[in-house]
Design a protein around this motif. Structure first.
Motif, PDB file in Angstrom:
ATOM      1  N   LEU A 303       2.183  -7.206  30.679  1.00 18.48           N
ATOM      2  CA  LEU A 303       1.191  -8.018  29.980  1.00 18.48           C
ATOM      3  C   LEU A 303       1.827  -9.332  29.552  1.00 18.48           C
ATOM      4  CD1 LEU A 303      -0.377  -5.286  27.644  1.00 18.48           C
ATOM      5  CD2 LEU A 303      -1.384  -6.219  29.717  1.00 18.48           C
ATOM      6  N   ASP A 304       1.451 -10.419  30.213  1.00 18.57           N
ATOM      7  CA  ASP A 304       1.924 -11.730  29.776  1.00 18.57           C
ATOM      8  C   ASP A 304       1.087 -12.242  28.613  1.00 18.57           C
ATOM      9  OD1 ASP A 304       4.049 -11.919  31.457  1.00 18.57           O
ATOM     10  OD2 ASP A 304       3.033 -13.154  32.958  1.00 18.57           O
ATOM     11  N   GLN A 305      -0.212 -11.967  28.673  1.00 20.55           N
ATOM     12  CA  GLN A 305      -1.129 -12.322  27.595  1.00 20.55           C
ATOM     13  C   GLN A 305      -2.153 -11.207  27.453  1.00 20.55           C
ATOM     14  OE1 GLN A 305      -2.694 -16.252  28.629  1.00 20.55           O
ATOM     15  NE2 GLN A 305      -1.449 -17.133  26.988  1.00 20.55           N
ATOM     16  N   ALA A 306      -2.531 -10.909  26.214  1.00 17.73           N
ATOM     17  CA  ALA A 306      -3.529  -9.875  25.981  1.00 17.73           C
ATOM     18  C   ALA A 306      -4.031  -9.975  24.549  1.00 17.73           C
ATOM     19  CB  ALA A 306      -2.949  -8.478  26.237  1.00 17.73           C
ATOM     20  N   ALA A 307      -5.271  -9.562  24.344  1.00 14.10           N
ATOM     21  CA  ALA A 307      -5.832  -9.483  22.993  1.00 14.10           C
ATOM     22  C   ALA A 307      -5.454  -8.131  22.395  1.00 14.10           C
ATOM     23  CB  ALA A 307      -7.353  -9.640  23.040  1.00 14.10           C
ATOM     24  N   VAL A 308      -4.965  -8.142  21.175  1.00 18.20           N
ATOM     25  CA  VAL A 308      -4.552  -6.915  20.495  1.00 18.20           C
ATOM     26  C   VAL A 308      -5.118  -6.922  19.084  1.00 18.20           C
ATOM     27  CG1 VAL A 308      -2.439  -6.668  21.857  1.00 18.20           C
ATOM     28  CG2 VAL A 308      -2.384  -7.948  19.693  1.00 18.20           C
ATOM     29  N   ASP A 309      -5.083  -5.768  18.430  1.00 19.86           N
ATOM     30  CA  ASP A 309      -5.488  -5.646  17.034  1.00 19.86           C
ATOM     31  C   ASP A 309      -4.243  -5.385  16.193  1.00 19.86           C
ATOM     32  OD1 ASP A 309      -8.242  -5.926  17.562  1.00 19.86           O
ATOM     33  OD2 ASP A 309      -8.387  -3.809  18.101  1.00 19.86           O
ATOM     34  N   VAL A 310      -4.156  -6.063  15.058  1.00 16.36           N
ATOM     35  CA  VAL A 310      -2.998  -5.928  14.177  1.00 16.36           C
ATOM     36  C   VAL A 310      -3.479  -5.461  12.812  1.00 16.36           C
ATOM     37  CG1 VAL A 310      -1.011  -7.085  13.154  1.00 16.36           C
ATOM     38  CG2 VAL A 310      -1.844  -7.792  15.405  1.00 16.36           C
ATOM     39  N   THR A 311      -2.858  -4.401  12.300  1.00 16.49           N
ATOM     40  CA  THR A 311      -3.182  -3.879  10.977  1.00 16.49           C
ATOM     41  C   THR A 311      -2.058  -4.213  10.014  1.00 16.49           C
ATOM     42  OG1 THR A 311      -4.457  -2.046  11.925  1.00 16.49           O
ATOM     43  CG2 THR A 311      -3.757  -1.822   9.633  1.00 16.49           C
ATOM     44  N   PHE A 312      -2.382  -5.026   8.998  1.00 16.20           N
ATOM     45  CA  PHE A 312      -1.435  -5.382   7.949  1.00 16.20           C
ATOM     46  C   PHE A 312      -1.685  -4.475   6.751  1.00 16.20           C
ATOM     47  CE2 PHE A 312      -2.009  -9.141  10.480  1.00 16.20           C
ATOM     48  CZ  PHE A 312      -0.772  -9.754  10.516  1.00 16.20           C
ATOM     49  N   THR A 313      -0.641  -3.990   6.131  1.00 16.44           N
ATOM     50  CA  THR A 313      -0.767  -3.153   4.937  1.00 16.44           C
ATOM     51  C   THR A 313       0.020  -3.788   3.800  1.00 16.44           C
ATOM     52  OG1 THR A 313      -0.992  -1.149   6.282  1.00 16.44           O
ATOM     53  CG2 THR A 313      -0.428  -0.853   3.956  1.00 16.44           C
ATOM     54  N   ALA A 314      -0.709  -4.243   2.766  1.00 14.77           N
ATOM     55  CA  ALA A 314      -0.053  -4.902   1.629  1.00 14.77           C
ATOM     56  C   ALA A 314       0.410  -3.901   0.595  1.00 14.77           C
ATOM     57  CB  ALA A 314      -0.998  -5.909   0.990  1.00 14.77           C
ATOM     58  N   SER A 315      -0.329  -2.785   0.452  1.00 21.29           N
ATOM     59  CA  SER A 315       0.021  -1.808  -0.572  1.00 21.29           C
ATOM     60  C   SER A 315      -0.437  -0.431  -0.129  1.00 21.29           C
ATOM     61  CB  SER A 315      -0.630  -2.189  -1.913  1.00 21.29           C
ATOM     62  OG  SER A 315      -0.281  -1.272  -2.923  1.00 21.29           O
ATOM     63  N   ARG A 316       0.279   0.574  -0.579  1.00 22.52           N
ATOM     64  CA  ARG A 316      -0.052   1.953  -0.228  1.00 22.52           C
ATOM     65  C   ARG A 316       0.177   2.822  -1.453  1.00 22.52           C
ATOM     66  NH1 ARG A 316      -0.320   5.118   4.490  1.00 22.52           N
ATOM     67  NH2 ARG A 316       0.359   7.269   4.231  1.00 22.52           N
ATOM     68  N   ARG A 317      -0.839   3.608  -1.828  1.00 22.39           N
ATOM     69  CA  ARG A 317      -0.748   4.493  -2.981  1.00 22.39           C
ATOM     70  C   ARG A 317      -1.011   5.927  -2.518  1.00 22.39           C
ATOM     71  NH1 ARG A 317       1.448   3.705  -7.405  1.00 22.39           N
ATOM     72  NH2 ARG A 317      -0.224   4.535  -8.706  1.00 22.39           N
ATOM     73  N   GLU A 318       0.004   6.757  -2.595  1.00 21.41           N
ATOM     74  CA  GLU A 318      -0.094   8.124  -2.092  1.00 21.41           C
ATOM     75  C   GLU A 318      -0.405   9.105  -3.226  1.00 21.41           C
ATOM     76  OE1 GLU A 318       3.393   9.172   0.065  1.00 21.41           O
ATOM     77  OE2 GLU A 318       3.136   7.600   1.585  1.00 21.41           O
ATOM     78  N   ASP A 319      -1.209  10.113  -2.879  1.00 21.23           N
ATOM     79  CA  ASP A 319      -1.490  11.238  -3.782  1.00 21.23           C
ATOM     80  C   ASP A 319      -2.026  10.764  -5.129  1.00 21.23           C
ATOM     81  OD1 ASP A 319      -1.598  13.985  -4.293  1.00 21.23           O
ATOM     82  OD2 ASP A 319       0.325  13.961  -5.331  1.00 21.23           O
ATOM     83  N   VAL A 320      -3.088   9.947  -5.091  1.00 16.99           N
ATOM     84  CA  VAL A 320      -3.693   9.445  -6.320  1.00 16.99           C
ATOM     85  C   VAL A 320      -5.133   9.935  -6.416  1.00 16.99           C
ATOM     86  CG1 VAL A 320      -2.222   7.417  -6.455  1.00 16.99           C
ATOM     87  CG2 VAL A 320      -4.370   7.289  -5.177  1.00 16.99           C
ATOM     88  N   LEU A 321      -5.677   9.948  -7.639  1.00 18.99           N
ATOM     89  CA  LEU A 321      -7.062  10.331  -7.859  1.00 18.99           C
ATOM     90  C   LEU A 321      -7.960   9.132  -7.584  1.00 18.99           C
ATOM     91  CD1 LEU A 321      -6.701  12.406 -11.158  1.00 18.99           C
ATOM     92  CD2 LEU A 321      -6.839  13.260  -8.804  1.00 18.99           C
ATOM     93  N   THR A 322      -9.066   9.362  -6.868  1.00 22.24           N
ATOM     94  CA  THR A 322      -9.962   8.263  -6.504  1.00 22.24           C
ATOM     95  C   THR A 322     -11.416   8.671  -6.669  1.00 22.24           C
ATOM     96  OG1 THR A 322     -10.308   8.797  -4.154  1.00 22.24           O
ATOM     97  CG2 THR A 322      -8.274   7.624  -4.735  1.00 22.24           C
ATOM     98  N   VAL A 323     -12.271   7.657  -6.850  1.00 19.73           N
ATOM     99  CA  VAL A 323     -13.724   7.817  -6.844  1.00 19.73           C
ATOM    100  C   VAL A 323     -14.312   6.621  -6.117  1.00 19.73           C
ATOM    101  CG1 VAL A 323     -13.859   9.135  -8.997  1.00 19.73           C
ATOM    102  CG2 VAL A 323     -13.970   6.634  -9.060  1.00 19.73           C
ATOM    103  N   PRO A 324     -15.571   6.713  -5.680  1.00 12.40           N
ATOM    104  CA  PRO A 324     -16.223   5.509  -5.143  1.00 12.40           C
ATOM    105  C   PRO A 324     -16.264   4.419  -6.210  1.00 12.40           C
ATOM    106  CG  PRO A 324     -17.468   7.478  -4.575  1.00 12.40           C
ATOM    107  CD  PRO A 324     -16.429   7.912  -5.563  1.00 12.40           C
ATOM    108  N   ILE A 325     -16.147   3.162  -5.803  1.00 12.00           N
ATOM    109  CA  ILE A 325     -16.165   2.058  -6.765  1.00 12.00           C
ATOM    110  C   ILE A 325     -17.446   2.075  -7.589  1.00 12.00           C
ATOM    111  CG2 ILE A 325     -16.225  -0.455  -6.982  1.00 12.00           C
ATOM    112  CD1 ILE A 325     -14.429  -0.627  -4.549  1.00 12.00           C
ATOM    113  N   SER A 326     -18.567   2.466  -6.983  1.00  8.87           N
ATOM    114  CA  SER A 326     -19.842   2.473  -7.702  1.00  8.87           C
ATOM    115  C   SER A 326     -19.898   3.531  -8.790  1.00  8.87           C
ATOM    116  CB  SER A 326     -21.003   2.673  -6.719  1.00  8.87           C
ATOM    117  OG  SER A 326     -20.823   3.864  -5.972  1.00  8.87           O
ATOM    118  N   ALA A 327     -18.921   4.459  -8.838  1.00  7.56           N
ATOM    119  CA  ALA A 327     -18.888   5.458  -9.909  1.00  7.56           C
ATOM    120  C   ALA A 327     -18.348   4.878 -11.207  1.00  7.56           C
ATOM    121  CB  ALA A 327     -18.043   6.660  -9.483  1.00  7.56           C
ATOM    122  N   LEU A 328     -17.743   3.702 -11.154  1.00  3.58           N
ATOM    123  CA  LEU A 328     -17.206   3.083 -12.365  1.00  3.58           C
ATOM    124  C   LEU A 328     -18.343   2.560 -13.237  1.00  3.58           C
ATOM    125  CD1 LEU A 328     -14.194   0.995 -11.010  1.00  3.58           C
ATOM    126  CD2 LEU A 328     -14.098   3.187 -12.214  1.00  3.58           C
TER     127      LEU A 328
END
Length: 378
Positions: A303-328
């Protein structure tokens, strides 16, 4: 986009009900959503800090005023991530310009690789030789010259097999003797002087990207001859200026190739660029351009040229309690809470918010447990 708040406190007591009334639940939820949106944008985080009373207690409600919908508190991993379109290629191109007048007598082909000591092109049948170094040539080098460019030239001569001099910042008679041997081997006049225009310095071996001139064409100093890139495949991604937290140098990313396979990568460079507006009266846009290296070059084979998808991750929080934002729920004292449903009763529990991601929010607080039932709007 994640925003951390630091609200301390526990349940609200009966004397301090939430700011919304049951009759106006829909409007209250909209207000909460607006507050959350502002918090996500990071514009009003301080407004939610330290405004809850630590001695608060829960408020019971009868079954006929229970929330219209419910969900459960879940334990999971949240990531502040962003997907972006990327272009696989060889990175930004550099333009080689002629530094002396003459006639172009030879040019490489697009896609050719050129290494140290080999001609990048020829003027009047004399080679313009590629050598390695980050700073472009800017003067003639002769006996008596001193500087980092002298050291760079001597280092290249040594790598090409020429000896008899000390690699340092001083161009001596010994250096000139080595230069004369190098010139003789390449069919150049044995002057012992490296004239401006005889050498092109690049960071390493290069790949010819495109030709800006034709063989047989006369050239003058400053005229474009060709463009070149590095030889390692990289991904170029353009992001919005507000996504700078995602594209930090050294940040790890995931690249999805055209065949669907994922390859780990790392941000190696980040630059701010200005893009002209698309319309005649459109304002120019400030964007970020990030270069991403691939951990496995084999993944881009063929592949000399190709369109790709890139996933950037700024922060990661493991094993935390969560709810939908609308539950706040926005609380009168400031900050947020959730409405905990227990059978035919409900009570408000103050919470601290953490990372917002994918429609969910990290929450914590005294008395908060996984599996709790909390209220939701319809």
């Amino acid at each position: 986009m994640g925003t951390d708040t630091l609200d301390d406190g526990t349940d609200m007591d009966a004397s301090s009900p939430p700011s919304r009334r049951r009759r106006g639940r829909g409007r209250g939820r909209k207000i909460a959503g607006l507050v959350v949106a502002v918090a996500v944008l990071g514009a009003a985080t301080a407004a939610a800090n330290g405004l809850l009373r630590p001695d608060g207690t829960g408020t019971d409600r009868t079954a006929n005023v229970l929330p219209p919908a419910t969900t459960t508190v879940q334990r999971q991993t949240l990531t502040d991530a962003r997907d972006a379109d990327g272009e696989l290629g060889y990175g930004p191109a550099t333009t080689a310009v002629s530094r002396r007048p003459g006639t172009l007598t030879w040019l490489p082909d697009s896609g050719d690789l050129v290494t140290r000591g080999k001609p990048l092109y020829r003027v009047d049948n004399e080679p313009v030789v590629l050598m390695y170094g980050a700073t472009p040539a800017y003067r003639d080098l002769r006996i008596g010259a001193k500087g980092a460019d002298v050291r760079r030239l001597e280092r290249n001569l040594r790598e090409l097999g020429y000896t008899g001099f000390t690699v340092d910042d001083e161009y001596t008679g010994a250096t000139a003797s080595a230069v004369m041997r190098w010139q003789d081997d390449r069919g150049l006049a044995e002057t012992g002087v490296v004239e401006l225009g005889q050498v092109v310095f690049a960071g390493g071996r290069v790949r010819v990207d495109s030709l800006q001139a034709e063989a047989g064409q006369p050239v003058a100093p400053g005229q474009k001859v060709l463009t070149y890139t590095g030889t390692t495949k990289v991904v170029t991604v353009r992001l919005q200026a507000e996504d700078r937290r995602m594209a930090k140098k050294g940040a790890k990313v995931s690249v999805t190739m055209p065949d669907g396979k994922k390859v780990a990568g790392k941000v190696t460079e980040v630059a701010t660029i200005i893009e002209p507006g698309e319309g005649p009266n459109a304002e120019p846009q400030t964007r970020l351009e990030a270069l991403v290296s691939l951990d496995r070059q084999k993944a881009a084979a063929g592949l000399d040229q190709a369109a790709v998808d890139v996933t950037f991750t700024a922060s990661r929080r493991e094993d935390v309690l969560t709810v939908p934002i609308s539950a706040l729920v926005a609380l009168r004292e400031g900050g947020f809470g959730v409405e905990v449903v227990e059978g035919a009763r409900s009570r408000y529990l103050t919470v601290r918010t953490g990372l917002f991601s994918g429609g969910r929010v990290e929450i914590s607080g005294d008395g908060l447990d996984e599996g709790m039932t909390v209220g939701m709007p319809k």
